[in-house]
Design a protein around this motif. Sequence first.
Motif, PDB file in Angstrom:
ATOM      1  N   ASP A  71       0.835  -1.200   0.000  1.00 36.28           N
ATOM      2  CA  ASP A  71       0.000   0.000   0.000  1.00 36.28           C
ATOM      3  C   ASP A  71       0.871   1.251   0.000  1.00 36.28           C
ATOM      4  OD1 ASP A  71      -2.424   1.571   0.230  1.00 36.28           O
ATOM      5  OD2 ASP A  71      -1.894   1.862   2.340  1.00 36.28           O
ATOM      6  N   CYS A  77       0.658   5.702   2.262  1.00 32.61           N
ATOM      7  CA  CYS A  77      -0.074   4.772   3.139  1.00 32.61           C
ATOM      8  C   CYS A  77      -1.523   5.222   3.245  1.00 32.61           C
ATOM      9  CB  CYS A  77       0.604   4.715   4.507  1.00 32.61           C
ATOM     10  SG  CYS A  77       2.346   4.277   4.419  1.00 32.61           S
ATOM     11  N   ASP A  78      -2.306   4.925   2.196  1.00 34.34           N
ATOM     12  CA  ASP A  78      -3.665   5.461   2.079  1.00 34.34           C
ATOM     13  C   ASP A  78      -4.747   4.401   1.869  1.00 34.34           C
ATOM     14  OD1 ASP A  78      -3.151   4.602  -0.486  1.00 34.34           O
ATOM     15  OD2 ASP A  78      -3.563   6.526  -1.441  1.00 34.34           O
ATOM     16  N   ALA A  79      -4.406   3.134   2.009  1.00 33.03           N
ATOM     17  CA  ALA A  79      -5.337   2.006   1.859  1.00 33.03           C
ATOM     18  C   ALA A  79      -5.845   1.830   0.431  1.00 33.03           C
ATOM     19  CB  ALA A  79      -6.498   2.102   2.849  1.00 33.03           C
ATOM     20  N   ALA A 126      -6.690   3.034   6.191  1.00 36.32           N
ATOM     21  CA  ALA A 126      -5.243   3.293   6.152  1.00 36.32           C
ATOM     22  C   ALA A 126      -4.647   3.138   7.544  1.00 36.32           C
ATOM     23  CB  ALA A 126      -4.980   4.693   5.605  1.00 36.32           C
ATOM     24  N   ARG A 151      -4.647   9.084   9.268  1.00 39.27           N
ATOM     25  CA  ARG A 151      -4.598   8.986   7.813  1.00 39.27           C
ATOM     26  C   ARG A 151      -6.034   8.958   7.278  1.00 39.27           C
ATOM     27  NH1 ARG A 151      -1.419   5.848  10.272  1.00 39.27           N
ATOM     28  NH2 ARG A 151       0.800   5.820   9.910  1.00 39.27           N
ATOM     29  N   ASP A 153      -8.410   7.648   3.931  1.00 40.51           N
ATOM     30  CA  ASP A 153      -8.398   6.642   2.869  1.00 40.51           C
ATOM     31  C   ASP A 153      -8.462   7.280   1.489  1.00 40.51           C
ATOM     32  OD1 ASP A 153      -8.403   4.664   4.807  1.00 40.51           O
ATOM     33  OD2 ASP A 153     -10.574   4.411   4.762  1.00 40.51           O
TER      34      ASP A 153
END
Length: 197
Positions: A71, A77-79, A126, A151, A153
């Motif tokens: 990811d 790192c945002d799903a 995320a 974070r 998504d």
Amino acid sequence: MTQSVSFFIVAVLLVFAPLCLGAKNNGGYLYPQFYDRSCPKAKEIVYSVVAKAVYKEPRMAASLIRLHFHDCFVKGCDASILLDSSGSIVSEKRSNPNRNSARGFEVIDEIKSALEKECPHTVSCADILALAARDSTVLTGGPSWEVPLGRRDSTSASLSGANNNIPAPNNTFQTILTKFKLQGLDLVDLVALSGKH
């Protein structure tokens, strides 16, 4: 086997520390207490589901780490790795590095479902991926640390980003090093991750 898995997980997380610890989101910095008021049991719920999954299948710990790794290497790192194809979205799950190898999605789904029951529309996927990676490390004998949270998504995926940005086993050394450098990582990070991967 457990010692080998633990070393792998620790190596991966040390590599990702620069990506996750200094991250900014929505104009603010991430911080470990992000859900303390809005969803106080969030960390406990994530840990509980991850522990159950790793107990059932110890290899799941490494799989959850790998999901987080794949990811983060695409769009941050945002799903985005969790998104399925629909409408204008072409899922990263269909990329060469992820197809028939990325796993653990059902664990993330179970965590998200439990969190939605506890505090609807609050905890991002995320952050779930980041917490699950940390918890996987702890459950296999590695160290613990506070995970910066907050974070958001992604609402889009990047199939080309997944195909081009995630280091592949058949990439040349220079190509892999370049991909790591694009993420703010160095040769030591590459050796720590690739050597055990």
